[in-house]
Scaffold this active site. Structure first.
Site: not given
Length: 129
Positions: A20, A28, A96, A118-120
């Site tokens: 947890h 990316d 970012h 920016y595929a994060n």
């Protein structure tokens, strides 16, 4: 041999160790990976596996109580932004550079072959009860 779910033994083992509040960065192929967190690099070729495929697989196995992405995804990668908005209605957005700072505190980083900017997303693990 496992027949369902995540078959990559390194990723399956790392997921089993999460608790947890732990952070999992799904990123990316171009995201700088900080020293410290455990890294499972799934990148094979540009676009393989995709960010969406990996996020989908992780969400089938993890309880997620929060998610954070870069503000820049909204303008630079509308498809990814729509995916994240659909999966995480309470998605937090940060610059970012801040996401890169936060990634240093992640327990696990899963690098995809995604070749779009920016595929994060930084996932925060929840509990199933």
């Amino acid at each position: 041999m496992k027949k369902a779910g995540i078959l990559n033994r390194h990723l399956a083992g790392a997921l089993a160790e999460l608790g947890h509040g732990d952070g999992v960065l799904v990123c990316d192929a171009g995201m700088p990976v900080p020293d410290g967190p455990r890294v499972v690099d799934l990148a094979f070729r540009a676009g393989v596996p995709s960010f969406a495929e990996v996020v989908d697989g992780l969400l089938a196995e993890l309880v997620v109580e929060g998610a954070t992405a870069a503000t820049e995804v909204r303008e630079a990668n509308a498809e990814c932004a729509a995916l994240l908005d659909g999966l995480f209605p309470a998605l937090a957005l940060v610059p970012h550079e801040r996401l890169k700072e936060l990634s240093a505190g992640a327990r696990l980083i899963v690098r995809t072959g995604e070749a779009r900017p920016y595929a994060n997303v930084l996932l925060r693990c929840g509990v199933f009860f």
